[in-house]
Design a protein around this motif. Structure first.
Motif, mmCIF file in Angstrom:
data_model
loop_
_atom_site.group_PDB
_atom_site.id
_atom_site.type_symbol
_atom_site.label_atom_id
_atom_site.label_comp_id
_atom_site.label_asym_id
_atom_site.label_seq_id
_atom_site.Cartn_x
_atom_site.Cartn_y
_atom_site.Cartn_z
ATOM 1 N N THR A 5 49.950 45.401 30.977
ATOM 2 C CA THR A 5 49.225 44.381 30.214
ATOM 3 C C THR A 5 49.827 44.257 28.830
ATOM 4 O O THR A 5 50.322 45.226 28.250
ATOM 5 C CB THR A 5 47.737 44.766 30.091
ATOM 6 O OG1 THR A 5 47.629 46.013 29.423
ATOM 7 C CG2 THR A 5 47.093 44.847 31.465
ATOM 8 N N LEU A 11 44.350 41.402 31.125
ATOM 9 C CA LEU A 11 43.577 41.345 32.369
ATOM 10 C C LEU A 11 42.181 40.783 32.094
ATOM 11 O O LEU A 11 41.598 41.020 31.034
ATOM 12 C CB LEU A 11 43.440 42.748 32.961
ATOM 13 C CG LEU A 11 44.726 43.381 33.510
ATOM 14 C CD1 LEU A 11 44.434 44.805 33.966
ATOM 15 C CD2 LEU A 11 45.287 42.573 34.669
ATOM 16 N N ARG A 14 36.533 41.186 34.203
ATOM 17 C CA ARG A 14 35.987 41.533 35.514
ATOM 18 C C ARG A 14 36.910 42.460 36.271
ATOM 19 O O ARG A 14 36.454 43.369 36.989
ATOM 20 C CB ARG A 14 35.726 40.261 36.316
ATOM 21 C CG ARG A 14 36.962 39.458 36.661
ATOM 22 C CD ARG A 14 36.621 38.218 37.467
ATOM 23 N NE ARG A 14 37.822 37.455 37.791
ATOM 24 C CZ ARG A 14 38.397 36.576 36.997
ATOM 25 N NH1 ARG A 14 37.859 36.340 35.788
ATOM 26 N NH2 ARG A 14 39.482 35.909 37.365
ATOM 27 N N THR A 15 38.220 42.251 36.100
ATOM 28 C CA THR A 15 39.168 43.121 36.802
ATOM 29 C C THR A 15 39.097 44.533 36.259
ATOM 30 O O THR A 15 39.091 45.530 37.003
ATOM 31 C CB THR A 15 40.592 42.557 36.644
ATOM 32 O OG1 THR A 15 40.628 41.222 37.155
ATOM 33 C CG2 THR A 15 41.586 43.408 37.418
ATOM 34 N N GLN A 18 35.895 46.179 37.455
ATOM 35 C CA GLN A 18 35.999 46.542 38.864
ATOM 36 C C GLN A 18 36.823 47.814 39.038
ATOM 37 O O GLN A 18 36.495 48.674 39.852
ATOM 38 C CB GLN A 18 36.622 45.399 39.663
ATOM 39 C CG GLN A 18 35.690 44.206 39.825
ATOM 40 C CD GLN A 18 36.383 42.999 40.424
ATOM 41 O OE1 GLN A 18 37.614 43.009 40.653
ATOM 42 N NE2 GLN A 18 35.611 41.927 40.666
ATOM 43 N N MET A 19 37.874 47.947 38.249
ATOM 44 C CA MET A 19 38.693 49.149 38.319
ATOM 45 C C MET A 19 37.901 50.373 37.844
ATOM 46 O O MET A 19 37.956 51.456 38.451
ATOM 47 C CB MET A 19 39.956 48.961 37.472
ATOM 48 C CG MET A 19 40.891 47.881 38.023
ATOM 49 S SD MET A 19 42.246 47.528 36.900
ATOM 50 C CE MET A 19 43.140 49.082 36.947
#
Length: 407
Positions: A5, A11, A14-15, A18-19
């Motif tokens: 990144t 990113l 939400r990503t 989620q991670m």
């Protein structure tokens, strides 16, 4: 992640969340220990904060209501517990919390579990039944007091009892009320006081303290010793919120030592007031009854039969004389009417009598059989006939009739 990144190619949040959720989900379940705060229930879920007992660190925990209610005793704010939890991360809110799968009390909680089991055992034996509890005497002659040495509980019981009834007598047994020797000393003091026939009631008193300080008064040996006492026992342990097993087996539970004095010794002022009230009530009742009876007696005396009894006798005598005169007049009138009727009937009988006819010169002719001769043809010549006159009878013989006379 940082190598992939840049400020130019970040990113989406939400990503990243989620991670993070994936990493947390791979942690699995874990046992954690802490202190409960901010306990609340909404619907079928229990929410709480689990705080570290040493560091200023805490985490939110949710538990199904069934998991919470299955814990004996049920934890409350301040309880220390061990939780079998699964960490959860909610991506939508970006929040983290534990989900409790099992809950166990520790420390004080373990003691509470043991006490609950003992309570259930003793309750099953009937030691806590209300029908085995005895009533306290109205005014005990001597009170046995089991308390700590030079304790505030002793002072509260003695001062309040003597303030309520100055003549009350005490036999005090000072013992250890906490620590390893408390159970043995309290039990021995109970047995000693129970064996004294002059003791009418026994008070076991102790001031407030922690759960650990009050544990001796939930000891099975002490509880059974109280149940075996022949003398009524009053439990005055701690404060209102404290409830050792001694409270359940005692004949009377007092919330504090001061309350024990109020339950055991009557207030002389209140009793004198009650006696005065009952005396006044008795006087009112007797006075009211006498007033009603006097009114009834006055009413009875005012009746004519009692006011002038001779007059009533005279009135009755006058009535009797009037009835007698009326009866005489009625009987005399009836006799006069009967006499007139008899005279009239006699005159009629005389008028219709055959004797009257005979006195006028008539005669009655009879056959020998006694039948009256009505026609001459009924008599045969030579027949004896009897002629009855007014004064006598004649016997004649019938002859042939004279033809010349018949012509």
């Amino acid at each position: 992640m940082s190598s992939k990144t840049t400020p130019e190619s970040p990113l989406p949040i939400r990503t990243v969340l989620q991670m993070v959720g994936g990493w947390i989900g791979r942690l699995g379940t874990v046992w954690v220990e802490g202190e409960i705060t901010d306990l609340s229930t909404r619907g079928g879920t229990v929410f709480l904060t689990l705080r570290d007992p040493v560091a200023n660190v805490s985490a939110r925990v949710t538990a199904p209501r069934g998991v919470y209610e299955a814990t004996v005793p049920r934890p409350a704010n301040g309880s220390r517990v061990v939780l079998h939890v699964k960490p959860d991360f909610w991506v939508n809110r970006g929040s983290f919390a534990f989900t409790a799968l099992e809950m166990r009390p520790v420390g004080v909680g373990e003691m509470m579990v043991r006490l609950e089991r003992l309570r259930q055992l003793l309750a099953a034996e009937g030691l806590f039944n209300a029908d085995r509890k005895r009533r306290l005497p109205f005014l005990p002659g001597t009170i046995g007091l089991v308390c700590g040495r030079e304790s505030a509980a002793e002072r509260d019981v003695l001062e309040n009892s003597r303030r309520r009834w100055p003549a009350v007598r005490f036999k005090v047994e000072e013992v250890a009320v906490q620590g390893p020797y408390a159970v043995a000393e309290v039990t021995e003091a109970l047995r000693k006081l129970d064996a004294d026939s002059s003791i009418d009631v026994i008070v076991v008193a102790r001031g407030g303290g922690s759960l650990e300080d009050l544990l001796p008064f939930s000891d099975e040996t002490l509880v059974r010793a109280v149940a075996a006492c022949r003398t009524p026992v009053v439990s005055a342990i701690g404060h209102e919120q404290d409830s050792p097993l001694l409270d359940l087996v005692a004949d009377v539970r007092a919330s504090t030592p001061t309350d024990a004095a109020k339950k055991v010794v009557p207030d002389v002022g209140e009793q004198l007031t009650l006696v005065r009230q009952l005396r006044d009530r008795g006087r009112r009742v007797v006075s009211g009854w006498l007033d009603r009876e006097m009114s009834w007696l006055t009413s009875v005396r005012s009746r004519p039969s009692l006011a002038d009894p001779v007059r009533e006798l005279e009135r009755r005598a006058e009535q009797a004389e009037a009835l007698r005169d009326r009866a005489r007049r009625s009987l005399s009138s009836s006799l006069d009417r009967a006499e007139d009727d008899l005279t009239h009937l006699r005159a009629r009988l005389i008028a219709l009598s055959p004797a009257a006819t005979l006195e006028r010169g008539y005669a009655i002719v009879q056959h020998p059989s006694g039948d009256v001769v009505r026609l001459a043809k009924d008599v045969s010549p030579g027949t004896l006939l009897t002629i009855r006159l007014s004064d006598d009878r004649l016997t004649v013989r019938a002859e042939e009739p004279d033809e010349a006379e018949n012509a």
